[in-house]
Write a protein that holds these residues in place. Structure first.
Motif, PDB file in Angstrom:
ATOM      1  N   ARG A  60     -27.429  30.725  33.722  1.00  0.00           N
ATOM      2  CA  ARG A  60     -26.888  29.366  33.766  1.00  0.00           C
ATOM      3  C   ARG A  60     -25.928  29.176  34.951  1.00  0.00           C
ATOM      4  O   ARG A  60     -25.074  28.286  34.934  1.00  0.00           O
TER       5      ARG A  60
ATOM      6  N   ASN B 173     -27.518  26.331  24.741  1.00  0.00           N
ATOM      7  CA  ASN B 173     -28.652  25.415  24.744  1.00  0.00           C
ATOM      8  C   ASN B 173     -29.225  25.300  23.329  1.00  0.00           C
ATOM      9  O   ASN B 173     -30.419  25.500  23.095  1.00  0.00           O
TER      10      ASN B 173
ATOM     11  N   PHE C  13     -32.212  28.971  34.461  1.00  0.00           N
ATOM     12  CA  PHE C  13     -32.510  27.552  34.240  1.00  0.00           C
ATOM     13  C   PHE C  13     -32.638  26.845  35.588  1.00  0.00           C
ATOM     14  O   PHE C  13     -31.716  26.864  36.402  1.00  0.00           O
TER      15      PHE C  13
ATOM     16  N   THR D 260     -34.006  23.181  37.662  1.00  0.00           N
ATOM     17  CA  THR D 260     -34.165  21.744  37.444  1.00  0.00           C
ATOM     18  C   THR D 260     -35.633  21.347  37.518  1.00  0.00           C
ATOM     19  O   THR D 260     -36.339  21.698  38.463  1.00  0.00           O
TER      20      THR D 260
ATOM     21  N   GLY E 170     -30.841  12.284  31.624  1.00  0.00           N
ATOM     22  CA  GLY E 170     -30.311  13.606  31.926  1.00  0.00           C
ATOM     23  C   GLY E 170     -29.572  13.554  33.255  1.00  0.00           C
ATOM     24  O   GLY E 170     -29.785  12.635  34.060  1.00  0.00           O
TER      25      GLY E 170
ATOM     26  N   HIS F  70     -30.262  13.295  24.780  1.00  0.00           N
ATOM     27  CA  HIS F  70     -31.414  14.166  25.047  1.00  0.00           C
ATOM     28  C   HIS F  70     -32.093  14.601  23.754  1.00  0.00           C
ATOM     29  O   HIS F  70     -33.238  15.066  23.787  1.00  0.00           O
TER      30      HIS F  70
ATOM     31  N   LEU G  88     -34.963  17.620  22.967  1.00  0.00           N
ATOM     32  CA  LEU G  88     -34.349  18.616  23.838  1.00  0.00           C
ATOM     33  C   LEU G  88     -32.884  18.830  23.464  1.00  0.00           C
ATOM     34  O   LEU G  88     -32.306  18.079  22.676  1.00  0.00           O
ATOM     35  N   SER G  89     -32.288  19.840  24.056  1.00  0.00           N
ATOM     36  CA  SER G  89     -30.896  20.190  23.772  1.00  0.00           C
ATOM     37  C   SER G  89     -29.940  19.340  24.599  1.00  0.00           C
ATOM     38  O   SER G  89     -30.222  18.971  25.744  1.00  0.00           O
TER      39      SER G  89
ATOM     40  N   ASP H 108     -30.438  21.942  28.596  1.00  0.00           N
ATOM     41  CA  ASP H 108     -31.600  21.064  28.810  1.00  0.00           C
ATOM     42  C   ASP H 108     -31.181  19.757  29.471  1.00  0.00           C
ATOM     43  O   ASP H 108     -31.900  19.219  30.326  1.00  0.00           O
TER      44      ASP H 108
ATOM     45  N   THR I  47     -30.942  20.305  33.172  1.00  0.00           N
ATOM     46  CA  THR I  47     -32.056  20.904  33.907  1.00  0.00           C
ATOM     47  C   THR I  47     -33.391  20.215  33.673  1.00  0.00           C
ATOM     48  O   THR I  47     -34.240  20.215  34.558  1.00  0.00           O
ATOM     49  N   ARG I  48     -33.587  19.621  32.503  1.00  0.00           N
ATOM     50  CA  ARG I  48     -34.860  18.957  32.203  1.00  0.00           C
ATOM     51  C   ARG I  48     -34.640  17.451  32.276  1.00  0.00           C
ATOM     52  O   ARG I  48     -34.273  16.797  31.305  1.00  0.00           O
TER      53      ARG I  48
END
Length: 416
Positions: free
Chosen positions: A64, A72, A98, A100, A130, A144, A149-150, A154, A157-158
């Motif tokens: 991270r 997460n 992690f 992106t 995000g 999120h 997602l977390s 997340d 990054t997501r």
């Protein structure tokens, strides 16, 4: 030759009663230690702040690196929770860091509506979902969970991008019944986060707003907003644009662990200066104010922002709804373990004994003696520096629907 002492010259053994006194002294010391431990235990029980959490799902630091959240955990709507577990075969060492990623999102509309009395707008646009800035305190993290997602890593990054946002905006502004009012850009997540360099959605949205003569207000932590000065400056001349920079701390090290991928404090102040010099009305937001971590910097931030050219200011106290509570606790325990209980105690004082109160009129500023002190400090500093004497009011008088491609205008300038 070694000389030996005569037996008659040896010291006599200590009296038996001295050994008894030593034992009694040790017993008294042990009882005093036990009494002190009981006192500390009683104080801990009286403390309203829960003991520090021990997160089993903490993500390894190398995975991270450069991120704000430390864990997460699964989203709150998920039926199952998963966590990394080392089975003894060093399998965790093989997990990748992690990185992106960006997923395309196709919404039907792009203008979000709200009726909150705590904010000065009733509509906003978020071109991204995000945020890569990774601010650990970000109030948008819980959203999120709606993507499965977390709210932790997340969220950073997501990411999700809405490439149709400019076209959807033009379509909504062109509706006959649309009534223009200032649109807030990038309120839920920063419209100028790093992926904007590639996707350029914010710039295209500004181009649409400029074509329609529609007012816009921007809040950001990024110096990337300067890229669009060629659009913002002409809009500002017509009373259509203003920008607010959020400055949480002037300490670069503290800012880096709170907001790892946002612009540094000096760059944000320089952004205020350059926007102001270009004629764009600029404000500073001391947001969020974190008790016992950044609260001492309020006056210094306002001083620096005024020197850079800011004419307006505001502040927001820390909010920790839903998943943010645990994420902030993890972060606080990792970076400021000595202040952990004190910070959470002040946070509870702000919200009537709870760590968060979502009541309108309370959630942004809190209540109680500590909240009152912060409000008075802000008011005194604003008065001393001459901030907020004039509020820039954006206008809607320039709003007009430009002709669509292939559409002909009448001789009198009206749509045919």
């Amino acid at each position: 030759m070694e000389r030996r002492a005569h037996p008659s010259r040896l010291e006599p053994p200590p009296p038996r009663h001295l050994g008894r006194l030593v034992e009694e002294r040790r017993a008294r010391q042990a009882e005093e230690r036990r009494s002190a431990e009981r006192d500390v235990s009683a104080l801990s029980e009286m403390d309203a702040v829960a003991p520090p959490p021990v997160p089993d799902w903490m993500v390894d630091g190398e995975r991270r690196r450069g991120r704000g959240a430390l864990s997460n955990a699964a989203g709150r709507f998920e039926p199952q929770a998963r966590e990394a577990f080392d089975d003894g075969w060093q399998s965790l060492d093989d997990l990748p860091p992690f990185r992106t990623s960006v997923t395309v999102e196709k919404p039907r509309t792009i203008i979000n509506r709200n009726d909150s009395p705590d904010v000065g707008f009733d509509r906003s646009i978020n071109p991204y979902r995000g945020c890569e800035h990774g601010c650990v305190y970000c109030f948008a993290r819980p959203t999120h969970a709606y993507q499965g997602l977390s709210a932790g890593l997340d969220f950073e990054t997501r990411l999700f991008a809405k490439p149709d946002a400019p076209e959807l905006l033009a379509k909504e502004l062109s509706k006959p019944g649309y009534e223009p009012r200032t649109i807030a850009l990038g309120i839920n997540t920063d419209a100028y986060q790093p992926i904007e360099r590639e996707w350029r959605l914010t710039r295209r949205i500004l181009e649409v707003l400029s074509d329609f003569g529609h007012p816009v207000g921007i809040v950001t932590k990024s110096a990337l907003v300067l890229r669009d000065l060629d659009i913002l400056a002409p809009m500002a001349e017509r009373g259509l644009a203003k920008v607010a920079l959020s400055v949480t701390s002037l300490d670069p090290k503290l800012a880096r662990i709170m907001e790892p991928r946002a612009a540094t404090p000096p760059r944000r102040l320089d952004t205020i200066r350059r926007l102001s010099e270009a004629g764009v009305p600029t404000a500073v937001l001391v947001a969020p104010v974190i008790p016992a971590v950044t609260d001492a910097e309020m006056e210094r931030i306002l001083d620096a922002a005024v020197a850079a050219g800011a004419s307006e200011a505001g502040y927001v106290m820390l909010r920790v709804p839903l998943e943010i509570r645990d994420l902030f606790r993890e972060w606080l325990l990792a970076h400021f373990p000595d202040r952990y209980r004190h910070v959470l105690s002040l946070l509870k004082e702000l919200h009537g004994g709870r760590e968060y109160d979502s009541t309108f009129g309370q959630r942004m500023t809190g209540s109680g003696p500590y909240a009152w002190t912060m409000a008075r400090r802000f008011e005194i500093a604003v008065e001393r520096l001459g901030l907020n004497r004039r509020h820039t009011r954006l206008t809607t008088r320039h709003f007009s629907r430009p002709p669509r491609k292939g559409e002909q205008l009448s001789l009198f300038g009206e749509e045919a």
